[in-house]
Design a protein around this motif. Structure first.
Motif, PDB file in Angstrom:
ATOM      1  N   LYS A 173      23.695   2.018 -16.655  1.00  0.00           N
ATOM      2  CA  LYS A 173      24.751   1.959 -15.641  1.00  0.00           C
ATOM      3  C   LYS A 173      25.141   3.368 -15.207  1.00  0.00           C
ATOM      4  N   ALA A 174      25.286   4.283 -16.169  1.00  0.00           N
ATOM      5  CA  ALA A 174      25.650   5.662 -15.841  1.00  0.00           C
ATOM      6  C   ALA A 174      24.568   6.307 -14.973  1.00  0.00           C
ATOM      7  N   ARG A 175      23.298   6.029 -15.279  1.00  0.00           N
ATOM      8  CA  ARG A 175      22.188   6.586 -14.494  1.00  0.00           C
ATOM      9  C   ARG A 175      22.218   6.036 -13.070  1.00  0.00           C
ATOM     10  N   LYS A 176      22.461   4.727 -12.936  1.00  0.00           N
ATOM     11  CA  LYS A 176      22.540   4.124 -11.601  1.00  0.00           C
ATOM     12  C   LYS A 176      23.703   4.703 -10.809  1.00  0.00           C
ATOM     13  N   ASP A 177      24.839   4.905 -11.478  1.00  0.00           N
ATOM     14  CA  ASP A 177      25.997   5.503 -10.811  1.00  0.00           C
ATOM     15  C   ASP A 177      25.683   6.936 -10.362  1.00  0.00           C
ATOM     16  N   LEU A 178      24.987   7.683 -11.214  1.00  0.00           N
ATOM     17  CA  LEU A 178      24.609   9.050 -10.870  1.00  0.00           C
ATOM     18  C   LEU A 178      23.679   9.064  -9.666  1.00  0.00           C
ATOM     19  N   ILE A 179      22.692   8.185  -9.666  1.00  0.00           N
ATOM     20  CA  ILE A 179      21.756   8.111  -8.539  1.00  0.00           C
ATOM     21  C   ILE A 179      22.510   7.791  -7.257  1.00  0.00           C
ATOM     22  N   LYS A 180      23.440   6.842  -7.339  1.00  0.00           N
ATOM     23  CA  LYS A 180      24.226   6.483  -6.153  1.00  0.00           C
ATOM     24  C   LYS A 180      25.019   7.686  -5.648  1.00  0.00           C
ATOM     25  N   THR A 181      25.681   8.381  -6.562  1.00  0.00           N
ATOM     26  CA  THR A 181      26.488   9.543  -6.178  1.00  0.00           C
ATOM     27  C   THR A 181      25.621  10.640  -5.572  1.00  0.00           C
ATOM     28  N   LEU A 182      24.518  10.968  -6.246  1.00  0.00           N
ATOM     29  CA  LEU A 182      23.665  12.061  -5.768  1.00  0.00           C
ATOM     30  C   LEU A 182      22.867  11.709  -4.513  1.00  0.00           C
ATOM     31  N   SER A 183      22.745  10.437  -4.213  1.00  0.00           N
ATOM     32  CA  SER A 183      21.995  10.050  -3.017  1.00  0.00           C
ATOM     33  C   SER A 183      22.843  10.225  -1.755  1.00  0.00           C
ATOM     34  N   GLU A 184      24.151  10.338  -1.933  1.00  0.00           N
ATOM     35  CA  GLU A 184      25.051  10.503  -0.795  1.00  0.00           C
ATOM     36  C   GLU A 184      25.303  11.990  -0.550  1.00  0.00           C
TER      37      GLU A 184
ATOM     38  N   VAL B  66      19.840  25.059 -12.296  1.00  0.00           N
ATOM     39  CA  VAL B  66      21.017  24.893 -11.448  1.00  0.00           C
ATOM     40  C   VAL B  66      21.280  23.439 -11.076  1.00  0.00           C
ATOM     41  N   MET B  67      20.312  22.563 -11.314  1.00  0.00           N
ATOM     42  CA  MET B  67      20.519  21.156 -11.004  1.00  0.00           C
ATOM     43  C   MET B  67      19.532  20.313 -11.795  1.00  0.00           C
ATOM     44  N   ARG B  68      20.001  19.141 -12.160  1.00  0.00           N
ATOM     45  CA  ARG B  68      19.150  18.148 -12.834  1.00  0.00           C
ATOM     46  C   ARG B  68      19.446  16.814 -12.180  1.00  0.00           C
ATOM     47  N   PHE B  69      18.390  16.068 -11.861  1.00  0.00           N
ATOM     48  CA  PHE B  69      18.577  14.789 -11.189  1.00  0.00           C
ATOM     49  C   PHE B  69      17.407  13.857 -11.481  1.00  0.00           C
ATOM     50  N   PRO B  70      17.652  12.546 -11.387  1.00  0.00           N
ATOM     51  CA  PRO B  70      16.588  11.560 -11.645  1.00  0.00           C
ATOM     52  C   PRO B  70      15.513  11.599 -10.547  1.00  0.00           C
ATOM     53  N   THR B  71      14.286  11.308 -10.949  1.00  0.00           N
ATOM     54  CA  THR B  71      13.187  11.279  -9.983  1.00  0.00           C
ATOM     55  C   THR B  71      13.359  10.173  -8.944  1.00  0.00           C
ATOM     56  N   ALA B  72      14.293   9.251  -9.178  1.00  0.00           N
ATOM     57  CA  ALA B  72      14.576   8.203  -8.186  1.00  0.00           C
ATOM     58  C   ALA B  72      15.082   8.820  -6.881  1.00  0.00           C
ATOM     59  N   LEU B  73      15.517  10.082  -6.920  1.00  0.00           N
ATOM     60  CA  LEU B  73      15.991  10.757  -5.717  1.00  0.00           C
ATOM     61  C   LEU B  73      14.861  11.473  -4.985  1.00  0.00           C
ATOM     62  N   CYS B  74      13.640  11.229  -5.413  1.00  0.00           N
ATOM     63  CA  CYS B  74      12.441  11.714  -4.717  1.00  0.00           C
ATOM     64  C   CYS B  74      11.748  10.485  -4.135  1.00  0.00           C
TER      65      CYS B  74
END
Length: 161
Positions: free
Chosen positions: A43-54, A87-95
């Motif tokens: 759930k936390a990962r999905k929330d992060l993806i949602k936040t970072l996708s915006e 400087v940044m870390r993010f899930p590959t779902a944002l690629c």
């Protein structure tokens, strides 16, 4: 049955069957806890993806704040003798390709970025590259053998290209 065995059986001692049952219950409780933890992490990962996708609105004030914070972090890193900072870390779902281009170090990897990772790349491209800073992107986590998270590293030492 000996007197000692009878005495043990009559007291609040557990039988072997009771102990096996207890062990099974404990293992099930641990598994349930692990599943709950995994669900919370998912759930936390999905929330992060949602936040970072915006994308966020980048104002001159916001840019000044980011650059000031980044400068401070880079100075602290340089004081330790290091010339690179994540400087940044993010899930590959944002690629758009799940991180494949980054993993293969393909020339067009920035075109696969979306949301805030794309904005971070553009910040480097538009404001830091001219100052001699390099941006490296690499897969930094491999859950289950698959690309999981990407790290952006800002580098300012000797170029090893």
């Amino acid at each position: 049955m000996s007197a000692a065995t009878t005495e043990l059986a009559n007291e609040s001692f557990m039988s072997a069957d009771d102990l096996r049952s207890y062990m099974t219950q404990m293992q099930m409780a641990k598994a349930s806890s692990a599943v709950s933890s995994m669900e919370a992490a998912d759930k936390a990962r999905k929330d992060l993806i949602k936040t970072l996708s915006e994308p966020i609105k980048v104002t001159p004030e916001f840019l000044k704040q980011v650059m000031s914070s980044l400068t401070l972090r880079m100075k602290k890193t340089a004081e330790t003798g290091q010339s690179e900072l994540m400087v940044m870390r993010f899930p590959t779902a944002l690629c758009t390709d799940g991180g494949r281009a980054i993993n293969n170090n393909e020339a067009g990897w920035p075109d696969t970025l979306t949301g805030r990772p794309r904005q971070a790349y553009e910040l480097w491209r538009d404001h830091l590259r001219a100052g001699g800073f390099r941006l490296k992107a690499m897969i930094i986590e491999w859950p289950g053998g698959l690309p999981g998270d990407v790290g952006f590293f800002l580098a300012w030492g000797e170029s090893r290209q």
